[in-house]
Every structure is written in C-alpha cells, then in structure tokens.
Scaffold this active site. Structure first.
Site, PDB file in Angstrom:
ATOM      1  N   ARG A   1      37.533  34.282  38.098  1.00 53.40           N
ATOM      2  CA  ARG A   1      36.568  35.320  38.467  1.00 53.40           C
ATOM      3  C   ARG A   1      35.129  34.812  38.438  1.00 53.40           C
ATOM      4  O   ARG A   1      34.214  35.506  38.850  1.00 53.40           O
ATOM      5  CB  ARG A   1      36.716  36.516  37.540  1.00 53.40           C
ATOM      6  CG  ARG A   1      38.088  37.178  37.675  1.00 53.40           C
ATOM      7  CD  ARG A   1      38.193  38.434  36.867  1.00 53.40           C
ATOM      8  NE  ARG A   1      37.243  39.417  37.364  1.00 53.40           N
ATOM      9  CZ  ARG A   1      36.875  40.505  36.717  1.00 53.40           C
ATOM     10  NH1 ARG A   1      37.379  40.760  35.535  1.00 53.40           N
ATOM     11  NH2 ARG A   1      36.024  41.351  37.234  1.00 53.40           N
ATOM     12  N   CYS A   2      34.935  33.596  37.947  1.00 47.41           N
ATOM     13  CA  CYS A   2      33.598  33.017  37.779  1.00 47.41           C
ATOM     14  C   CYS A   2      33.272  32.088  38.950  1.00 47.41           C
ATOM     15  O   CYS A   2      34.007  31.136  39.216  1.00 47.41           O
ATOM     16  CB  CYS A   2      33.536  32.247  36.464  1.00 47.41           C
ATOM     17  SG  CYS A   2      32.046  31.267  36.248  1.00 47.41           S
ATOM     18  N   GLY A   3      32.181  32.344  39.631  1.00 45.98           N
ATOM     19  CA  GLY A   3      31.768  31.521  40.763  1.00 45.98           C
ATOM     20  C   GLY A   3      31.523  30.069  40.385  1.00 45.98           C
ATOM     21  O   GLY A   3      31.914  29.152  41.115  1.00 45.98           O
TER      22      GLY A   3
ATOM     23  N   ASN B   1      38.000  30.056  34.757  1.00 42.48           N
ATOM     24  CA  ASN B   1      38.092  31.510  34.921  1.00 42.48           C
ATOM     25  C   ASN B   1      37.934  31.771  36.415  1.00 42.48           C
ATOM     26  O   ASN B   1      36.837  31.604  36.965  1.00 42.48           O
ATOM     27  CB  ASN B   1      36.998  32.218  34.133  1.00 42.48           C
ATOM     28  CG  ASN B   1      37.038  33.729  34.294  1.00 42.48           C
ATOM     29  OD1 ASN B   1      37.695  34.252  35.187  1.00 42.48           O
ATOM     30  ND2 ASN B   1      36.335  34.428  33.441  1.00 42.48           N
TER      31      ASN B   1
END
Length: 115
Positions: A11-13, A9
């Site tokens: 958007r996930c760090g 994903n």
C-alpha cells in the site's frame, strides 16, 4: 549478485517504487509483507544492525500507535525492537537487505547503494 530481501508494504508508494527498481535491475528478491508476516525479535535486531542505526531511528513516529503508546518515552534498544515486533506498523518501510548490507528505501533510489 546476492538475493535481496525487501520488507514491503504494497500500500506504500515508496515501497512499490523500491520493489520496481529491484525488478528493473533484475535483482532476485524475496518479498516479505511485514504487516502480514512480522519479523521476529531476532530478525529485526539483525536488520537494525545491518542498517547501522539505533532501533529508535527505524520507528514511524507519525503512526497513531506510536503517538498513543510510545511518544515521549525513553526505552532501551531491545524495548524499541519489541515495540516494533508487537506493532509492525511502526517499522519504517521499505527495508532492503542484500547480504550483510541494508538500506531504507526512502527515497527508493537508496537501494542502488547495495545492489
């Protein structure tokens, strides 16, 4: 070395950091943005087997979808897998698979165990 598949994903760090480790180690990878291209029931069942965990352990229990629809429920392994296939936001991320081994990249350094 075998090619890695990462359920990612962007958007996930943690997911971005795990992908960065793979790239820094020159591991060829197949990036699957699982929110855009969710795994099938069979694929997810295989992932769970490679992770050597129960499907319920792969759930993101903080997600509103979980709290509203599944919290407090006792489902079978196949029912939990179906819930994640139907609601891919519930799948913990990132998952990295190399051959018959898999890890969850939390922390991202977990990927070093299988590459």
């Amino acid at each position: 070395m075998a090619k890695a598949t990462i359920y990612h994903n962007p958007r996930c760090g943690k997911s971005r950091n795990t992908l960065k480790i793979l790239e820094e180690k020159n591991v060829e990878n197949n990036v699957v943005e699982y929110l855009k291209t969710p795994p099938t029931f069979g694929e997810l069942k295989s992932v769970v087997k490679k992770l050597k965990i129960k499907p319920e352990e792969l759930l993101r229990k903080g997600e509103s979808v979980f709290k509203e629809n599944y919290k407090g429920k006792s489902l079978s392994d196949d029912e939990w897998i179906r819930a994640m296939v139907d609601n891919p936001i519930l799948i913990e991320r990132p998952i990295v698979i190399v051959g018959d081994k898999a890890v969850i990249g939390r922390p991202p350094e977990n990927v070093l165990e299988i590459i």
